[in-house]
Design a protein around this motif. Structure first.
Motif, mmCIF file in Angstrom:
data_model
loop_
_atom_site.group_PDB
_atom_site.id
_atom_site.type_symbol
_atom_site.label_atom_id
_atom_site.label_comp_id
_atom_site.label_asym_id
_atom_site.label_seq_id
_atom_site.Cartn_x
_atom_site.Cartn_y
_atom_site.Cartn_z
ATOM 1 N N ALA A 46 -9.477 4.186 -12.094
ATOM 2 C CA ALA A 46 -9.140 3.386 -10.912
ATOM 3 C C ALA A 46 -8.260 2.201 -11.286
ATOM 4 N N ARG A 47 -8.568 1.524 -12.415
ATOM 5 C CA ARG A 47 -7.739 0.393 -12.850
ATOM 6 C C ARG A 47 -6.337 0.855 -13.221
ATOM 7 N N ASN A 48 -6.234 1.987 -13.931
ATOM 8 C CA ASN A 48 -4.910 2.511 -14.297
ATOM 9 C C ASN A 48 -4.117 2.909 -13.053
ATOM 10 N N HIS A 49 -4.808 3.487 -12.078
ATOM 11 C CA HIS A 49 -4.138 3.894 -10.851
ATOM 12 C C HIS A 49 -3.613 2.680 -10.100
ATOM 13 N N THR A 50 -4.392 1.614 -10.054
ATOM 14 C CA THR A 50 -3.951 0.379 -9.394
ATOM 15 C C THR A 50 -2.690 -0.171 -10.041
ATOM 16 N N ASP A 51 -2.610 -0.072 -11.362
ATOM 17 C CA ASP A 51 -1.456 -0.613 -12.096
ATOM 18 C C ASP A 51 -0.199 0.236 -11.926
ATOM 19 N N LYS A 52 -0.351 1.562 -11.804
ATOM 20 C CA LYS A 52 0.801 2.455 -11.876
ATOM 21 C C LYS A 52 1.250 3.042 -10.538
ATOM 22 N N ALA A 53 0.314 3.315 -9.640
ATOM 23 C CA ALA A 53 0.658 4.037 -8.415
ATOM 24 C C ALA A 53 1.357 3.138 -7.401
ATOM 25 N N ALA A 54 2.230 3.755 -6.613
ATOM 26 C CA ALA A 54 2.875 3.021 -5.523
ATOM 27 C C ALA A 54 1.824 2.689 -4.461
ATOM 28 N N LYS A 55 1.850 1.470 -3.968
ATOM 29 C CA LYS A 55 0.872 1.035 -2.986
ATOM 30 C C LYS A 55 1.351 1.392 -1.578
ATOM 31 N N GLN A 56 0.385 1.741 -0.748
ATOM 32 C CA GLN A 56 0.649 2.034 0.660
ATOM 33 C C GLN A 56 0.015 0.931 1.496
ATOM 34 N N PHE A 57 0.765 0.416 2.436
ATOM 35 C CA PHE A 57 0.303 -0.726 3.219
ATOM 36 C C PHE A 57 0.069 -0.292 4.659
#
Length: 393
Positions: A46-57
């Motif tokens: 989850a931490r790695n995903h937060t750092d790397k994935a594009a965020k959707q707003f």
């Protein structure tokens, strides 16, 4: 799936899946038990995903009917905003069998929604995407004068809930790791400061921000400013606004822009222009402070738009469009004084589109709009209760 099976698991999980936006992982989790555990129970992933994935707003709206609804932008046109299917969560302690939890207030932090019931007697911290829930009983037993905020500190994101009393400056902290409440020291709030009843708070990089009133060094003049609650030090720090507000403005709201910046809406008087300012970027650790503001919109809203201190807003900084939620007691048209829910969509040229979501006679909900970022964020497992819930957007 066949392509993924031909690749090493480490490559798929560490390099490919960590870069896929959260909402797209929802479907993938149902195809593989390993991935389902990865998406819903692995804090490191989850931490790695937060750092790397594009965020959707996404925009969410809490209605007077105690329900949370995603706000959908139809065909990319802001004038076509509509409410879609509610985000619902089953109440484990319902008054009636099968009843859903009535949300009286909602607060977003890091993909979690802190949902309080209308009398503030209990709340749930909920990740609508993963289905994680943690039900908590406030130590004070609940009161309408209480507010709650969710935050975190440290690289591993230790989450806490802040409980505070309007006007009284009493603070308590709930620790997820120990499932306990404790009182925060008297020095948490700067002397002479006070949080108002209408203050709406937001979270950015783990810290909580809301409007509060203070006094100057001579203790003869009051003014309005932002306060930042730091969950690592458990203290409030004043955040200067773009300009000094010695008089209480007609409207003062705070929002978050793309999980990077703060934005404030200030309307000094009902007949004055409304200004929207955006701060500098706050870094991932939350250590960068608000040091500068840029005015992105200066709108002449009168007489097309009337704001109030309970307004809330969302800003599209690039398109220079703001979505403002207001709730009015419609005394002239309704003898029962029902609350009318309106959304104003205001563009750079001050052109206003009004969307009327009707009246409702449900009192007690702190209605409004807020930013939401779908996330795989996980929490400590000690204490509390966990239950899965469906994410229906």
């Amino acid at each position: 799936m066949e392509i993924f099976r031909a690749l090493p698991e480490e490559l798929v999980e560490e390099e490919i899946l960590t870069q896929v936006p959260a909402t797209y992982l929802k479907g993938l989790g149902s195809t593989c038990k390993r991935w389902n555990r990865l998406f819903t129970g692995d804090r490191r992933f989850a931490r790695n995903h937060t750092d790397k994935a594009a965020k959707q707003f996404l925009g969410l709206m809490l209605t007077n009917g105690f329900r949370i609804c995603p706000i959908i932008d139809g065909d990319g046109q802001f004038s076509c905003l509509e409410l879609r299917t509610e985000l619902s969560i089953d109440d484990p302690y319902p008054k009636y069998p099968g009843a859903q939890f009535d949300v009286g207030a909602v607060f977003h932090c890091d993909g979690f929604l802190l949902c309080t019931n209308k009398d503030r007697s209990r709340f749930v911290v909920w990740n609508p995407f993963t289905g994680f829930t943690r039900w908590v009983q406030p130590s004070c037993g609940g009161t309408r004068g209480s507010g709650f905020a969710l935050g975190y500190y440290g690289e591993n994101k230790s989450y806490k809930v802040l409980s505070y009393r309007h006007r009284k400056n009493d603070f308590e902290i709930y620790e997820f790791s120990s499932d306990t409440w404790r009182v925060v020291g008297d020095d948490a709030m700067p002397p002479g400061w006070s949080i108002g009843y209408s203050a709406a708070n937001v979270s950015l990089k783990g810290s909580c921000y809301w409007f509060a009133s203070g006094v100057d060094e001579t203790k003869t003049h009051s003014f309005l400013s932002l306060l930042r609650f730091d969950f690592s030090t458990e203290k409030c720090v004043p955040v200067p606004l773009p300009y000094e507000c010695r008089d209480v403005p007609q409207a003062a709201c705070v929002s978050v822009v793309k999980d990077e910046k703060l934005s404030v809406l200030l309307q000094r008087e009902r007949t004055s222009k409304t200004e929207i300012w955006v701060s500098n970027k706050i870094d991932e650790n939350g250590t960068t402070q608000v040091v500068s503001w840029s005015k992105v919109l200066s709108l002449d809203l009168s007489p097309d738009l009337q704001l109030c201190e309970m307004a809330s807003f969302l800003l599209d900084e690039e398109k220079k469009v703001v979505v403002i939620y207001v709730s009015w007691m419609d005394e002239e048209d309704d003898p029962d004084f029902k609350s009318k829910e309106l959304i104003y969509i205001v563009e750079e040229d001050s052109d206003v589109t009004t969307l009327d979501f009707g009246s409702d006679d449900h009192p007690g909900a702190l209605v409004g709009v807020l930013n939401y970022v779908p996330s795989l964020a996980q929490m400590e497992q000690a204490g509390g209760k966990r239950k899965r819930a469906d994410f229906r957007v």
